[in-house]
Design a protein around this motif. Sequence first.
Motif, PDB file in Angstrom:
ATOM      1  N   ASP A  71       0.869  -1.183   0.000  1.00 17.28           N
ATOM      2  CA  ASP A  71       0.000   0.000   0.000  1.00 17.28           C
ATOM      3  C   ASP A  71       0.904   1.231   0.000  1.00 17.28           C
ATOM      4  O   ASP A  71       1.320   1.720   1.040  1.00 17.28           O
ATOM      5  N   GLU A  72       1.208   1.719  -1.181  1.00 22.91           N
ATOM      6  CA  GLU A  72       2.180   2.811  -1.343  1.00 22.91           C
ATOM      7  C   GLU A  72       1.705   4.093  -0.642  1.00 22.91           C
ATOM      8  O   GLU A  72       2.476   4.759   0.043  1.00 22.91           O
ATOM      9  N   ASN A  73       0.423   4.391  -0.782  1.00 21.62           N
ATOM     10  CA  ASN A  73      -0.088   5.617  -0.183  1.00 21.62           C
ATOM     11  C   ASN A  73       0.014   5.570   1.341  1.00 21.62           C
ATOM     12  O   ASN A  73       0.340   6.557   2.001  1.00 21.62           O
ATOM     13  N   PHE A  74      -0.217   4.377   1.892  1.00 19.45           N
ATOM     14  CA  PHE A  74      -0.111   4.220   3.347  1.00 19.45           C
ATOM     15  C   PHE A  74       1.328   4.454   3.803  1.00 19.45           C
ATOM     16  O   PHE A  74       1.587   5.168   4.775  1.00 19.45           O
ATOM     17  N   VAL A  75       2.274   3.867   3.089  1.00 14.15           N
ATOM     18  CA  VAL A  75       3.680   4.037   3.462  1.00 14.15           C
ATOM     19  C   VAL A  75       4.082   5.507   3.364  1.00 14.15           C
ATOM     20  O   VAL A  75       4.781   6.039   4.234  1.00 14.15           O
ATOM     21  N   GLN A  76       3.581   6.180   2.344  1.00 13.61           N
ATOM     22  CA  GLN A  76       3.905   7.609   2.215  1.00 13.61           C
ATOM     23  C   GLN A  76       3.341   8.400   3.388  1.00 13.61           C
ATOM     24  O   GLN A  76       3.947   9.373   3.845  1.00 13.61           O
ATOM     25  N   ALA A  77       2.198   7.971   3.878  1.00 15.18           N
ATOM     26  CA  ALA A  77       1.635   8.635   5.063  1.00 15.18           C
ATOM     27  C   ALA A  77       2.578   8.464   6.250  1.00 15.18           C
ATOM     28  O   ALA A  77       2.855   9.416   6.980  1.00 15.18           O
ATOM     29  N   ILE A  78       3.078   7.242   6.430  1.00 15.19           N
ATOM     30  CA  ILE A  78       4.012   7.001   7.537  1.00 15.19           C
ATOM     31  C   ILE A  78       5.296   7.819   7.318  1.00 15.19           C
ATOM     32  O   ILE A  78       5.874   8.348   8.259  1.00 15.19           O
ATOM     33  N   GLU A  79       5.695   7.942   6.072  1.00 18.65           N
ATOM     34  CA  GLU A  79       6.902   8.733   5.757  1.00 18.65           C
ATOM     35  C   GLU A  79       6.708  10.211   6.086  1.00 18.65           C
ATOM     36  O   GLU A  79       7.657  10.928   6.373  1.00 18.65           O
ATOM     37  N   THR A  80       5.450  10.649   6.070  1.00 14.96           N
ATOM     38  CA  THR A  80       5.141  12.033   6.426  1.00 14.96           C
ATOM     39  C   THR A  80       5.411  12.276   7.906  1.00 14.96           C
ATOM     40  O   THR A  80       5.639  13.411   8.333  1.00 14.96           O
ATOM     41  N   GLY A  81       5.446  11.189   8.676  1.00 17.94           N
ATOM     42  CA  GLY A  81       5.706  11.303  10.111  1.00 17.94           C
ATOM     43  C   GLY A  81       4.474  11.020  10.930  1.00 17.94           C
ATOM     44  O   GLY A  81       3.555  11.842  10.971  1.00 17.94           O
ATOM     45  N   MET A  82       4.444   9.848  11.526  1.00 12.26           N
ATOM     46  CA  MET A  82       3.331   9.518  12.418  1.00 12.26           C
ATOM     47  C   MET A  82       3.855   9.533  13.842  1.00 12.26           C
ATOM     48  O   MET A  82       4.913   8.964  14.119  1.00 12.26           O
TER      49      MET A  82
END
Length: 518
Positions: free
Chosen positions: A471-482
């Motif tokens: 899930d690329e979009n999910f990983v990018q969300a985590i990359e945004t900083g969670m």
Amino acid sequence: MMIFQRTWTNTGIHPGHIILLDGQMEEESALIRIRKEKLKEIREDLGINPYPYTYDVCDYSAEIIAGFDETRVPERTVSIAGRIMTIREMGKASFCTIQDRDGRIQLYVALNTIGEESYRLFKKLDIGDIIGVKGPVKKTRTGEITVFITSLTLLAKNIRPLPVVKEKDGEVFDAFADKELRYRNRHVDLIVTPGVKETFLKRIAIIRNFKKILDAKNFNEVETPVLQPVYGGAAASPFTSWHNALDMTLYLRISLEPYLKRLIVGGFDRVYEIGKCFRNEGIDRTHNPEFTMLELYQAYADFNDMMAITEELIEQTALAVNGSTAISYEGKEIELKTPWKRLRVTDALKEYTGLDVMVMSDDELRAELEKRDAHLKGDFVRGLAIDELFKVLVEDRLIQPVFITHHPVETTPLCKPDYDDERFLQRFELFINGTEIANAYSESNDPVFQRKTLYEQSLRRAVDEEAPPMDENFVQAIETGMPPTGGLGIGIDRVVMLLTGETSIRDVLLFPTMRPQD
RNA sequence: GAGACGCUAGCUCAGUCGGUAGAGCAACUGCCUUUUAAGCAGUGGGUCCCGAGUUCAAUUCUCGGGCGUCUCACCA
């Protein structure tokens, strides 16, 4: 219901048949025909509309009975509506029982009180009809609180007879027992089977109480997509659908996790959703293709905080709906009083089986699995072997509530490893009565690690078709900083089963998934 | 996915060692103005889940199918 397909030599509709929505015809039973004739007589001979628009309901059965005051003069007059459940006719007077929102109450219908017109109407009524009545409340000779009606209004005529279930001293006669019919006709089941409505009211109360507790902790209830281009958050087969305008495949979600975590990234520090998840898997006593999950995520918290919330949710809700933390389930006495025991997966294995997996070699683990006829999907993975041994040997022995913690890292890519031993996770599963009720993590928020583990998991699709795709979009969300986050999932249906004593998930679902009859 | 069991009147169930079926409740008719699993007298109601086979004859036996329930295995 039997469906008959017949062709008729003329195009007219045979009067003895009902046209169903799909154009087929159902042979009309004599019982339905007679009731339709009564309907006609009520309209034409009595000039009464059998389906009027409103009724002035001022009172309810339970409240009338609870508030009855024998010494009150004159008697209290009530206005109540409900469905006729029994009729006992004695010539020029009759007793009947109606069932309303809250329960049942007896009515006394006397010719010289309601008049000839109304009594003629009454004689055309059947079990299953819905009526509105007014009149004083008195006790009968045998002491039953009864509305001695002065006014009778037909509110809806029944033409499809209900099963007639009788009761005496708590004993039920001729119960509507066929489970298939009950599930397929839940509306009938709710009307005639004692306790069914109460079970679902308890389900509603459980969910309401969960929300109350979470709302009080400043969690925000949100709604996330059911239709998803990429599914994830669990290992399961999804339902697949198709969007015509977008010309693309959409999946029904298998968990709530991926979108809730995006909201944590987006700055909602505390979110939860109670909603349906869908898994395209087998059906049995504890599994329905669609089921309800609670998932919540709390920023700046970890799995220890999730344990505290889990304990509070379950214990407080048991008290709220049952008035007690003690439950009796399938003859087992279970005590939900907190705090609950906590046990590492590896310690649980040692305690219940004597196996010390911490010192066992891969070959020894493999041998133990073979001994139990348990098999791993794909190649041998040490952590998955330990997890499998736990499932096979320990799970169903965990009757009293226990947090099973520190699963092997290989069991999920979405969880942080523990501080001092990176082979194990900051994860727990809550077991009650041998069943997993909740699952929680200190959520993984290291984007490099997350991308790596999700990618590796997607590769497992070669050997395990339940492994979700990347899930690329999910990983990018985590990359945004969670932020550091604690996450918790609770199987609502299972909690409801536990707190209602029901042993089949279908008895806590209003409309369980059924195959069509023909 | 595997096994066991079930499917007969609107509901709950009998039954037929193969000769197309019964009860209780519900329904219908009559009687009955304090009943409550109301009562009494009478009446009607069934493609016995579907299909094929065996048979003079199948609701019953055999095989296949449908749907369900329960148990076991797997996923929550």
